[in-house]
Design a protein around this motif. Structure first.
Motif, short mmCIF file in Angstrom:
data_model
loop_
_atom_site.label_atom_id
_atom_site.label_comp_id
_atom_site.label_asym_id
_atom_site.label_seq_id
_atom_site.Cartn_x
_atom_site.Cartn_y
_atom_site.Cartn_z
N ASP A 65 0.84 -1.22 0.00
CA ASP A 65 0.00 0.00 0.00
C ASP A 65 0.87 1.26 0.00
N PRO A 66 0.43 2.29 -0.73
CA PRO A 66 1.22 3.53 -0.77
C PRO A 66 1.28 4.23 0.59
N VAL A 67 2.37 4.93 0.80
CA VAL A 67 2.51 5.77 2.00
C VAL A 67 2.07 7.17 1.60
N PRO A 68 1.04 7.72 2.30
CA PRO A 68 0.60 9.08 1.94
C PRO A 68 1.76 10.07 2.00
N TYR A 69 1.79 10.98 1.03
CA TYR A 69 2.91 11.92 0.93
C TYR A 69 3.05 12.74 2.21
N LYS A 70 1.92 13.11 2.83
CA LYS A 70 2.00 13.92 4.06
C LYS A 70 2.71 13.13 5.18
N ASP A 71 2.52 11.82 5.21
CA ASP A 71 3.19 11.01 6.23
C ASP A 71 4.68 10.86 5.93
N LEU A 72 5.00 10.71 4.64
CA LEU A 72 6.43 10.67 4.28
C LEU A 72 7.09 11.97 4.69
N LEU A 73 6.44 13.09 4.37
CA LEU A 73 7.02 14.39 4.73
C LEU A 73 7.18 14.53 6.23
N ALA A 74 6.19 14.02 6.99
CA ALA A 74 6.24 14.13 8.45
C ALA A 74 7.41 13.34 9.03
N VAL A 75 7.69 12.16 8.50
CA VAL A 75 8.80 11.38 9.06
C VAL A 75 10.14 12.00 8.64
N LEU A 76 10.18 12.59 7.45
CA LEU A 76 11.41 13.26 7.03
C LEU A 76 11.64 14.52 7.86
N GLU A 77 10.55 15.18 8.22
CA GLU A 77 10.66 16.39 9.05
C GLU A 77 11.18 16.03 10.45
N ALA A 78 10.71 14.90 10.98
CA ALA A 78 11.21 14.45 12.29
C ALA A 78 12.71 14.20 12.21
N ALA A 79 13.15 13.63 11.11
CA ALA A 79 14.59 13.38 10.92
C ALA A 79 15.35 14.71 10.84
N ARG A 80 14.78 15.65 10.13
CA ARG A 80 15.43 16.96 9.95
C ARG A 80 15.65 17.66 11.28
N LEU A 81 14.70 17.43 12.23
CA LEU A 81 14.77 18.12 13.52
C LEU A 81 15.67 17.41 14.53
N ALA A 82 16.25 16.29 14.14
CA ALA A 82 17.11 15.53 15.07
C ALA A 82 18.33 16.36 15.47
N PRO A 83 18.79 16.17 16.70
CA PRO A 83 20.02 16.87 17.09
C PRO A 83 21.24 16.22 16.44
#
Ligand SMILES: Cc1cc2nc3c(=O)[nH]c(=O)nc-3n(C[C@H](O)[C@H](O)[C@H](O)COP(=O)(O)O)c2cc1C
Length: 173
Positions: free
Chosen positions: A19-37
């Motif tokens: 099943d496809p991963v909704p783009y908003k969820d992909l963006l959200a997990v990438l954003e969490a990575a971006r905010l990592a220390p």
């Protein structure tokens, strides 16, 4: 999800739906990575988002299991050792920083019902070739990203007594 529940809920998913991963969820997990220390906030990492459809055979060269390419997405967490912070004794923290980034991503994924699995036992040469990574970019860990098609096994962990020591804590020193 409440944080303590999230920590208990995440597990290594080793069977995925296509099943496809909704783009908003992909963006959200990438954003969490971006905010990592990262050490000194140098952010010397790169994430490569790979769409698996039609590339299954090629991607299996990196990690030869069926479930690795079952979900629609695989993410490669890469470090840039030359741009990363090193301790005074020369110890480079690229693995540490990239692992924190990946952990943020993985927990954010679990929070959205998405499955992941840390992959460290991949073929780095194949990863370099398939992902066309330049020499200064080091692949450190990968994860599939998609909806789980398995169930969480029982968590097996050592006891706190085996893992923690309290130096001087509570001894009155
Ligand atoms: C750095 C790292 C590398 C890992 N590499 C692999 C791997 O190559 N293949 C795999 O199936 N699991 C891999 N794992 C997953 C571990 O086996 C798993 O996290 C551990 O058994 C605990 O299970 P859990 O994630 O379900 O809690 C890796 C985990 C970490 C943290």
């Amino acid at each position: 999800m409440e944080f303590d529940t999230l920590i208990k809920t995440r597990y290594s998913v080793r069977a995925y739906k296509a099943d496809p991963v909704p783009y908003k969820d992909l963006l959200a997990v990438l954003e969490a990575a971006r905010l990592a220390p990262t050490a000194c906030n140098l952010q010397a990492f790169r994430l490569v988002v790979i769409h698996t459809q039609g590339r299954e055979e090629e991607l299996r060269r990196i990690y030869p299991t069926e479930w690795f390419v079952q979900p629609p997405i695989v993410i490669a967490a890469c470090g840039l050792p030359d741009e990363n912070w090193s301790r005074r004794d020369g110890r480079n923290y690229v693995d540490v920083d990239t692992a924190i980034v990946m952990d943020h991503l993985i927990l954010a994924a679990a929070n959205r019902g998405l499955g992941t699995c840390w992959i460290g036992a991949f073929d780095p040469g194949a990863a370099r070739e398939v992902l066309d990574l330049p020499p200064e970019v080091e692949p450190i860990a990968l994860t599939p990203l998609g909806y789980p098609a398995d169930s969480p096994p029982e968590k097996k962990r050592k006891s706190l007594d085996e893992l923690i020591s309290y130096e001087r804590y509570g001894t009155g020193d």
